[in-house]
Design an enzyme around this catalytic site. Sequence first.
Site, PDB file in Angstrom:
ATOM      1  N   HIS A  73       0.834  -1.194   0.000  1.00  0.00           N
ATOM      2  CA  HIS A  73       0.000   0.000   0.000  1.00  0.00           C
ATOM      3  C   HIS A  73       0.872   1.249   0.000  1.00  0.00           C
ATOM      4  O   HIS A  73       1.857   1.322   0.717  1.00  0.00           O
ATOM      5  CB  HIS A  73      -0.909   0.014   1.232  1.00  0.00           C
ATOM      6  CG  HIS A  73      -2.116  -0.863   1.093  1.00  0.00           C
ATOM      7  ND1 HIS A  73      -3.173  -0.830   1.958  1.00  0.00           N
ATOM      8  CD2 HIS A  73      -2.440  -1.795   0.148  1.00  0.00           C
ATOM      9  CE1 HIS A  73      -4.089  -1.694   1.571  1.00  0.00           C
ATOM     10  NE2 HIS A  73      -3.670  -2.307   0.480  1.00  0.00           N
ATOM     11  N   PRO A 128      -3.831   0.306  18.907  1.00  0.00           N
ATOM     12  CA  PRO A 128      -3.592  -0.144  17.527  1.00  0.00           C
ATOM     13  C   PRO A 128      -3.717   0.934  16.448  1.00  0.00           C
ATOM     14  O   PRO A 128      -3.374   0.668  15.298  1.00  0.00           O
ATOM     15  CB  PRO A 128      -4.653  -1.232  17.322  1.00  0.00           C
ATOM     16  CG  PRO A 128      -5.705  -0.949  18.324  1.00  0.00           C
ATOM     17  CD  PRO A 128      -5.033  -0.315  19.485  1.00  0.00           C
ATOM     18  N   TYR A 170      -9.111   5.483   7.723  1.00  0.00           N
ATOM     19  CA  TYR A 170      -9.249   5.876   9.126  1.00  0.00           C
ATOM     20  C   TYR A 170     -10.285   7.003   9.148  1.00  0.00           C
ATOM     21  O   TYR A 170     -10.051   8.054   8.543  1.00  0.00           O
ATOM     22  CB  TYR A 170      -7.930   6.408   9.680  1.00  0.00           C
ATOM     23  CG  TYR A 170      -6.852   5.350   9.892  1.00  0.00           C
ATOM     24  CD1 TYR A 170      -6.102   4.861   8.829  1.00  0.00           C
ATOM     25  CD2 TYR A 170      -6.583   4.859  11.174  1.00  0.00           C
ATOM     26  CE1 TYR A 170      -5.110   3.901   9.031  1.00  0.00           C
ATOM     27  CE2 TYR A 170      -5.586   3.905  11.389  1.00  0.00           C
ATOM     28  CZ  TYR A 170      -4.860   3.438  10.322  1.00  0.00           C
ATOM     29  OH  TYR A 170      -3.884   2.496  10.531  1.00  0.00           O
ATOM     30  N   TYR A 184       4.175   6.555  10.185  1.00  0.00           N
ATOM     31  CA  TYR A 184       3.310   5.409   9.874  1.00  0.00           C
ATOM     32  C   TYR A 184       4.078   4.370   9.056  1.00  0.00           C
ATOM     33  O   TYR A 184       4.055   3.178   9.361  1.00  0.00           O
ATOM     34  CB  TYR A 184       2.066   5.874   9.115  1.00  0.00           C
ATOM     35  CG  TYR A 184       0.978   4.823   9.035  1.00  0.00           C
ATOM     36  CD1 TYR A 184      -0.159   4.907   9.830  1.00  0.00           C
ATOM     37  CD2 TYR A 184       1.083   3.742   8.169  1.00  0.00           C
ATOM     38  CE1 TYR A 184      -1.160   3.937   9.771  1.00  0.00           C
ATOM     39  CE2 TYR A 184       0.097   2.774   8.102  1.00  0.00           C
ATOM     40  CZ  TYR A 184      -1.019   2.881   8.900  1.00  0.00           C
ATOM     41  OH  TYR A 184      -1.998   1.919   8.835  1.00  0.00           O
ATOM     42  N   LYS A 210       1.423  -0.021  15.183  1.00  0.00           N
ATOM     43  CA  LYS A 210       2.834  -0.119  15.576  1.00  0.00           C
ATOM     44  C   LYS A 210       3.204  -1.350  16.406  1.00  0.00           C
ATOM     45  O   LYS A 210       4.390  -1.687  16.529  1.00  0.00           O
ATOM     46  CB  LYS A 210       3.240   1.130  16.382  1.00  0.00           C
ATOM     47  CG  LYS A 210       3.318   2.380  15.554  1.00  0.00           C
ATOM     48  CD  LYS A 210       4.480   2.340  14.594  1.00  0.00           C
ATOM     49  CE  LYS A 210       4.264   3.245  13.420  1.00  0.00           C
ATOM     50  NZ  LYS A 210       4.798   2.768  12.171  1.00  0.00           N
TER      51      LYS A 210
HETATM   52  P1  RFL Z   1       2.457 -11.741  21.759  1.00  0.00           P
HETATM   53  O1  RFL Z   1       2.039 -11.886  20.351  1.00  0.00           O
HETATM   54  O2  RFL Z   1       1.435 -11.386  22.756  1.00  0.00           O
HETATM   55  O3  RFL Z   1       3.139 -13.115  22.166  1.00  0.00           O
HETATM   56  C1  RFL Z   1       3.454 -13.420  23.506  1.00  0.00           C
HETATM   57  C2  RFL Z   1       3.401 -14.909  23.655  1.00  0.00           C
HETATM   58  O4  RFL Z   1       3.791 -15.260  24.973  1.00  0.00           O
HETATM   59  C3  RFL Z   1       2.938 -16.292  25.428  1.00  0.00           C
HETATM   60  N1  RFL Z   1       2.987 -16.342  26.900  1.00  0.00           N
HETATM   61  C4  RFL Z   1       3.667 -17.261  27.580  1.00  0.00           C
HETATM   62  N2  RFL Z   1       4.431 -18.303  27.209  1.00  0.00           N
HETATM   63  C5  RFL Z   1       4.971 -19.095  28.165  1.00  0.00           C
HETATM   64  N3  RFL Z   1       4.792 -18.871  29.492  1.00  0.00           N
HETATM   65  C6  RFL Z   1       4.016 -17.843  29.926  1.00  0.00           C
HETATM   66  N4  RFL Z   1       3.825 -17.628  31.231  1.00  0.00           N
HETATM   67  C7  RFL Z   1       3.434 -16.987  28.950  1.00  0.00           C
HETATM   68  N5  RFL Z   1       2.640 -15.887  29.021  1.00  0.00           N
HETATM   69  C8  RFL Z   1       2.377 -15.514  27.766  1.00  0.00           C
HETATM   70  C9  RFL Z   1       1.579 -15.899  24.874  1.00  0.00           C
HETATM   71  O5  RFL Z   1       0.678 -16.985  24.828  1.00  0.00           O
HETATM   72  C10 RFL Z   1       1.974 -15.415  23.482  1.00  0.00           C
HETATM   73  O6  RFL Z   1       1.940 -16.446  22.513  1.00  0.00           O
HETATM   74  O7  RFL Z   1       3.654 -10.707  21.898  1.00  0.00           O
HETATM   75  P2  RFL Z   1       4.845 -10.324  20.884  1.00  0.00           P
HETATM   76  O8  RFL Z   1       5.476 -11.543  20.328  1.00  0.00           O
HETATM   77  O9  RFL Z   1       5.670  -9.349  21.608  1.00  0.00           O
HETATM   78  O10 RFL Z   1       4.129  -9.635  19.642  1.00  0.00           O
HETATM   79  C11 RFL Z   1       3.479  -8.420  19.800  1.00  0.00           C
HETATM   80  C12 RFL Z   1       2.250  -8.356  18.900  1.00  0.00           C
HETATM   81  O11 RFL Z   1       1.537  -9.556  18.968  1.00  0.00           O
HETATM   82  C13 RFL Z   1       1.353  -7.203  19.315  1.00  0.00           C
HETATM   83  O12 RFL Z   1       2.097  -6.020  19.488  1.00  0.00           O
HETATM   84  C14 RFL Z   1       0.258  -6.874  18.328  1.00  0.00           C
HETATM   85  O13 RFL Z   1      -0.491  -7.977  17.930  1.00  0.00           O
HETATM   86  C15 RFL Z   1      -0.662  -5.865  19.009  1.00  0.00           C
HETATM   87  N6  RFL Z   1      -1.974  -5.850  18.409  1.00  0.00           N
HETATM   88  C16 RFL Z   1      -2.153  -5.145  17.295  1.00  0.00           C
HETATM   89  N7  RFL Z   1      -1.126  -4.429  16.798  1.00  0.00           N
HETATM   90  C17 RFL Z   1      -1.277  -3.726  15.690  1.00  0.00           C
HETATM   91  O14 RFL Z   1      -0.316  -3.111  15.228  1.00  0.00           O
HETATM   92  N8  RFL Z   1      -2.510  -3.717  15.038  1.00  0.00           N
HETATM   93  C18 RFL Z   1      -3.577  -4.447  15.496  1.00  0.00           C
HETATM   94  O15 RFL Z   1      -4.625  -4.450  14.893  1.00  0.00           O
HETATM   95  C19 RFL Z   1      -3.425  -5.181  16.662  1.00  0.00           C
HETATM   96  N9  RFL Z   1      -4.446  -5.910  17.146  1.00  0.00           N
HETATM   97  C20 RFL Z   1      -3.037  -6.583  18.972  1.00  0.00           C
HETATM   98  C21 RFL Z   1      -4.265  -6.618  18.295  1.00  0.00           C
HETATM   99  C22 RFL Z   1      -2.894  -7.275  20.183  1.00  0.00           C
HETATM  100  C23 RFL Z   1      -3.954  -7.980  20.745  1.00  0.00           C
HETATM  101  N10 RFL Z   1      -3.769  -8.589  22.029  1.00  0.00           N
HETATM  102  C24 RFL Z   1      -2.450  -8.732  22.594  1.00  0.00           C
HETATM  103  C25 RFL Z   1      -4.775  -8.843  22.949  1.00  0.00           C
HETATM  104  C26 RFL Z   1      -5.320  -7.362  18.812  1.00  0.00           C
HETATM  105  C27 RFL Z   1      -5.169  -8.059  20.020  1.00  0.00           C
HETATM  106  C28 RFL Z   1      -6.342  -8.876  20.494  1.00  0.00           C
HETATM  107  C1  PHB Z   2      -5.548  -4.205  11.004  1.00  0.00           C
HETATM  108  O1  PHB Z   2      -5.596  -4.483   9.802  1.00  0.00           O
HETATM  109  O2  PHB Z   2      -5.883  -5.025  11.870  1.00  0.00           O
HETATM  110  C2  PHB Z   2      -5.109  -2.876  11.420  1.00  0.00           C
HETATM  111  C3  PHB Z   2      -4.588  -2.007  10.492  1.00  0.00           C
HETATM  112  C4  PHB Z   2      -4.176  -0.745  10.878  1.00  0.00           C
HETATM  113  C5  PHB Z   2      -4.295  -0.361  12.192  1.00  0.00           C
HETATM  114  C6  PHB Z   2      -4.807  -1.235  13.129  1.00  0.00           C
HETATM  115  C7  PHB Z   2      -5.215  -2.500  12.747  1.00  0.00           C
HETATM  116  O3  PHB Z   2      -3.917   0.883  12.563  1.00  0.00           O
END
Ligand code: RFL
Ligand code: PHB
Length: 397
Positions: A79, A299, A206, A389, A303
Amino acid sequence: MSGYHHGMRTQVAIIGAGPSGLLLSHLLDAEGIEAVVVESRSEEYVTSRIRAGVLESAVVDLLRQVGLGERLSRQGLEHGGIYLQWPGERHHIDFVDLIGRGVWIYGQTELQKDLVATRRCAGQPIDYEVSDTAVHDIDTDHPSVTYIDRDGHLRRIDADVVVGCDGFYGPSREAIPGLRSWERTYPFAWLGVLANVAPSTDELIYAWHPDGFAMHSMRSLEVSRLYLQVDPDDDIANWSDDRIWECLARRLGHGEGDWRLTPGLITEKSILPMRSHVSSPLRHGRLFLAGDAGHIVPPTGAKGLNLAIADVALLAPAIAMLLCKGDGALASSYSDTALRRVWRCTHFSWWMTTMLHRYGDDFDAELQLSQLRWVTTSEAGARGLAENYAGLPLDLP
Ligand code: RFL
Ligand code: PHB
C-alpha cells in the site's frame, strides 16, 4: 505432576512463541546461537489468533533479508498510503510521494504461520501448552527457566540468557527489580470484525465521525478487517452483525459521493481494550524483555507488531556479541536504544488515537478536526504522519 526436574541446557531460553519470540529464535539461529522456546498456548491458538495487519517497509526488508519474505511477497498487499476522512471529506495521504516508501498488508496470523514453519524446518521444536513459567538467577551468568510441560512434568532450562517475549500478561516483566512503568488507558475500545468480503477500498480508511471512530482495513483481496470505536464496557452480545454493518456504513460514509461499503459474512468479532504502556528498563542482568512484554501501544498507529520486530532486530546481534565475543556493549545499550523507538511509536500511536476517536467535549472535537485538516492539507503535516506510519529506520538515531 511429578516432582522430577527434566533438565535441558541451551544458550538462550525464550518465553513466548509470538512474533517476537519466534523471530528472535530465527535471528539467533542465523548467528549460530541455539534457543529453546516455551509457550503457554497451543500451536493452533498462536497460529489462528487475529491481530495486527500492517508491516512497515523496513520490517518487510528485514523479513526478506532473513528468508521470511517468500509468502509475504506473494500474498502481501503493498500500500502506498492511507485515507483519512471525516464527514464529507476523504483525503489520501500518499506515503510514497511524501517519503518514498509505503507499507505492507500481511496479517500477523500469516507471519506467525511462516515463523512456526521456519522453526519447524530448522528442526527446532516449540514446547507448547506449558504452565507455571518462572525465571531464576537472572543476576548471574547462568539464569534458568522452570515450567510444567503439557504432560505435567516439571522442566528446567539452564541458559546463558533468558528473553521474555511473553506479551503483556506474561511473567517476565515482573522479574525485573525496580521496573518503572508508564501507562495510559483510553476511555474507549475497538470492536473488530473479520469478514469474508472483498474490501470496499484500495487502501486503509481511518474515519473520524461524531458517533465515534471507524476503520476499514483488510487481510487480502477477499477478506476485510473493520473496526468501530465502542465503549470499553460494551458487550459483544450487544452487537448483531446487522448493527455492526449499519454502524460501519454510517461512520465510513456509505452513500457519500458514490462510495459504498459492501457488507459480507462476519467470521470473527471481539472487543479490544486500548492502552499505552511502557516499562523500563528492558533488561536486568541476563533477562531481556522484547515486544509486548515491555510495551503496549493502542492499535491506531499499527505499531505493536512492528515494534516487537524492531526490538528483536536489535536484541539478536546484542546477544550474539555477548555470547560469541564476550562483549556486552550492545547488551548494555539494548534497553535505552529500544526505548527511544518505543517512545517515538508510543507518541505516534497516542497522537493518532487522540486525533481520531470521539471523547471529551465539542472543544476536543473541533481540535481534532482542525488537526485532521492540517495533516491532510499541509505537506509538512502529511509528511510527519507518513514518516511515522510507514516507519522510521530500524536503527533510529
Ligand atoms: P504476543 O504476540 O502477545 O506473544 C506473547 C506470547 O507469549 C505467550 N505467553 C507465555 N508463554 C509461556 N509462558 C508464559 N507464562 C506466557 N505468558 C504468555 C503468549 O501466549 C503469546 O503467545 O507478543 P509479541 O510476540 O511481543 O508480539 C506483539 C504483537 O503480537 C502485538 O504487538 C500486536 O499484535 C498488538 N496488536 C495489534 N497491533 C497492531 O499493530 N494492530 C492491530 O490491529 C493489533 N491488534 C493486537 C491486536 C494485540 C492484541 N492482544 C495482545 C490482545 C489485537 C489483540 C487482540
Ligand atoms: C488491522 O488491519 O488489523 C489494522 C490495520 C491498521 C491499524 C490497526 C489494525 O492501525
